[in-house]
Design a protein around this motif. Structure first.
Motif, PDB file in Angstrom:
ATOM      1  N   ASP A  94       1.004  -1.253   0.012  1.00 44.77           N
ATOM      2  CA  ASP A  94       0.065  -0.071   0.030  1.00 44.77           C
ATOM      3  C   ASP A  94       0.986   1.337  -0.018  1.00 44.77           C
ATOM      4  N   ASN A  98       3.628  -1.812  -8.021  1.00 43.14           N
ATOM      5  CA  ASN A  98       2.523  -1.292  -7.250  1.00 43.14           C
ATOM      6  C   ASN A  98       2.677   0.136  -7.179  1.00 43.14           C
ATOM      7  N   GLN A 122      -0.622   2.587  -8.512  1.00 42.49           N
ATOM      8  CA  GLN A 122      -1.172   3.262  -7.354  1.00 42.49           C
ATOM      9  C   GLN A 122      -1.029   4.742  -7.551  1.00 42.49           C
TER      10      GLN A 122
END
Length: 459
Positions: A243, A270, A274
């Motif tokens: 995240d 990622n 993102q």
């Protein structure tokens, strides 16, 4: 019997003359391999053919074959197999008085130091390889360097960049690095931005040696070449972060015009996806997403997911580049891509369409190592070391030089901004502009441990 003895004697004399001429003049052209000269017409990474027994040259592909970044081992296997097929189809390499073909094994690091050490030791002690080649991650490369020293086996570092790896106490004579360094990446990126409008940079890098050293090199270099530049934020995230939203919101709030990421593998994937999902736009050009700069931004997997327009403006600071204006580079690209059209899963994706970026770095490194082995005429590590120190490789159009004192490659570095549409037959993602901007090696020199300065004089 006397006639037979005279006949045998003549052959012995002729053999001695031949070996002496090889010693003086090198291998006859017919016995020396040349890149792309072999039979690659049916090469298939899923169905590789090479000898698995007998008197062969055994090397190990030492990297991640399993785990979150298993695609690295998958890709490096395809690339090494391409080079091995090329050389083996030309008869192999003359070493230790015999023409020998190449055999390679997979040594899985699992992306961690302890399994990496066990895999390298097994390759050396049980599989009897003369060389092992890898590896993603400075923390794993350090283990490889220690294993190389202990077992007096050549370790070719293809992809671990941290400056400290080539400094004492980590450095040893059995290690050769054919990729760039934290310093070369940081310096060349700074020179790229020297005369561009961007002045606000946010550092968002992996929290281990590579991330910190590359960020430090960039900060120092950008201040020297562009005094008005600002570092508006600096954060380091754990490897395999899932995240990135908390980090990216800080980037947004900072007003940064460029993100210096340095992330590779799953983190790079990622981070790109993102940043686009969160809608981070460029303060200088709101039609574009925020630019990012790194050596690993040409991974087509996230670029295809976000789409072509969202990849525009990414800045690829890689080691080597497929500059198709160079005849041998064009031949390589055409040969590889025509073969790719026949490959099955997992090699039928755009990730493997071109041997660019990291694929190209590894491919040239493999060719270079085998060229050195051919030059040494021996698998004896001491002779290989002597042959590689000061050697050059320039088959693909520009020179790569092995610095004798610390075994670090010296080469110009290409930087390419990602564009869409592109000239790489890829309609779904941005790709590097062609040709790139070349940063002369004198302006992005790797660091050097002064304690190694007198090493060669003692030999």
């Amino acid at each position: 019997m006397k006639a037979t003895g005279k006949f045998q004697g003549r052959w012995i004399i002729m053999g001695c003359v031949f070996l002496f001429s090889v010693f003086l003049c090198g291998l006859p052209q017919a016995m020396a391999f040349e890149p792309l000269k072999g039979d690659l017409s049916k090469y298939d990474p899923n169905n590789q053919t090479f000898p698995t027994s007998g008197d062969t040259i055994k090397v190990a592909m030492w990297d991640q074959v399993s785990g979150v970044n298993a695609y690295l081992g998958q890709a490096y296997t395809a690339i090494l197999g391409f080079v091995v097929q090329d050389i083996n189809s030309q008869g192999g390499i003359l070493v230790d008085g015999k023409m020998k073909k190449i055999q390679f094994i997979l040594a899985d690091t699992q992306g961690r130091p302890d399994p990496g050490k066990r895999a390298a030791e097994k390759a050396i002690l049980q599989d009897k390889v003369i060389t092992f080649m890898g590896v993603a991650g400075t923390h794993i490369a350090k283990v490889g360097q220690a294993v190389a020293k202990e077992h007096k086996t050549i370790f070719v570092n293809l992809s671990a960049y941290s400056d400290e790896l080539m400094d004492l106490p980590d450095w040893n004579e059995y290690v050769f690095r054919t990729c760039g360094t934290s310093a070369t990446v940081g310096k060349s990126l700074a020179i790229f931005y020297e005369k561009r409008p961007e002045t606000k940079f946010y550092i968002l890098a992996q929290d281990y040696a590579w991330g910190h050293s590359s960020a430090g090199a960039f900060k120092k270099a950008i201040k020297e070449v562009k005094p008005k530049a600002q570092i508006v934020g600096e954060e380091y995230f754990p490897v395999y972060t899932k995240d990135f939203a908390p980090y990216l919101e800080k980037v947004r709030a900072s007003g940064a015009e460029v993100v210096i990421t340095m992330a590779w593998g799953a983190d790079n994937e990622n981070l790109i996806k993102q940043s686009r999902q969160l809608g981070l736009k460029s303060p200088l050009n709101p039609e574009y997403y925020i630019p990012m700069a790194s050596p690993f931004l040409d991974d087509t997997r996230p670029l295809e997911v976000v789409g072509g327009p969202a990849g525009r403006g990414l800045v690829l600071c890689t080691d080597f580049y497929l500059d198709r204006r160079v005849p041998n580079v064009k031949k390589l690209a055409d040969t590889w891509t025509n073969l790719w059209k026949t490959w099955k899963s997992p090699y039928d994706t755009v990730l493997y369409q071109w041997p660019g970026g990291g694929w190209y770095r590894n491919l040239t490194s493999y060719y270079w190592y085998f060229q050195v082995l051919q030059k040494a005429g021996s698998t004896d590590p001491k002779k290989v070391i002597a042959a590689w120190e000061g050697d050059t490789f320039d088959f693909f159009g520009w020179k790569h030089y092995m610095r004798p004192a610390d075994h670090q490659v010296i080469a110009d570095r290409p930087i390419a901004e990602m564009v869409f549409p592109n000239t790489w037959d890829n309609p779904k993602s941005a790709m590097p502009v062609e040709p790139p901007i070349w940063i002369p090696n004198a302006k992005c020199f790797p660091t050097f441990d002064e304690k190694l300065k007198g090493r060669l004089s003692k030999k």
